[in-house]
Design a protein around this motif. Structure first.
Motif, PDB file in Angstrom:
ATOM      1  N   HIS A  11      88.741  12.109  59.215  1.00 40.16           N
ATOM      2  CA  HIS A  11      89.609  13.158  58.759  1.00 40.16           C
ATOM      3  C   HIS A  11      89.070  14.600  58.994  1.00 40.16           C
ATOM      4  O   HIS A  11      89.687  15.565  58.353  1.00 40.16           O
ATOM      5  N   LEU A  95      91.355  11.896  49.349  1.00 43.98           N
ATOM      6  CA  LEU A  95      90.482  11.197  50.362  1.00 43.98           C
ATOM      7  C   LEU A  95      89.824  10.129  49.649  1.00 43.98           C
ATOM      8  O   LEU A  95      89.462   9.219  50.327  1.00 43.98           O
ATOM      9  N   ASP A  98      90.967   6.858  49.882  1.00 41.05           N
ATOM     10  CA  ASP A  98      91.219   6.324  51.348  1.00 41.05           C
ATOM     11  C   ASP A  98      90.094   5.694  52.035  1.00 41.05           C
ATOM     12  O   ASP A  98      90.161   5.218  53.174  1.00 41.05           O
TER      13      ASP A  98
END
Length: 100
Positions: A11, A95, A98
């Motif tokens: 990321h 996130l 994720d």
């Protein structure tokens, strides 16, 4: 930490990991250390008290171990503060959802 590093890299997020050593190679942990924790990491108070009552000579070693652990935690805290806002307290937002 390698999993967190991979997610951060995926990321484009900054990432840092560091560790401190709490127990010196020059010292042995007191016998109470073998009975003190459950598998979940909780303290078994009754087992600790039984061990200390049965072998009170280990108390100085317990105190030294506690001092060493306190130093290690302080070092971690200093490191966290030095990382700065971006690494010490990142805003992960969605996130967290994720993570594989």
């Amino acid at each position: 930490s390698h999993v967190a590093a991979a997610i951060a890299a995926k990321h484009g997020l900054p990432f840092a990991a560091f560790r401190v050593v709490a127990d010196s190679v020059r010292r042995s942990l007191p016998p109470v250390a073998t009975v003190a924790l459950t598998q979940e990491g909780k303290i078994r108070r009754a087992a600790v008290l039984r061990s200390l009552a049965g072998t009170p000579s280990q108390i100085p070693s317990v105190v030294r171990t506690a001092v060493d652990a306190r130093r290690a935690f302080r070092a971690l805290l200093r490191g966290r503060r030095r990382l700065g806002v971006g690494l010490a307290h990142p805003d992960f937002g969605d996130l967290l959802l994720d993570v594989p």
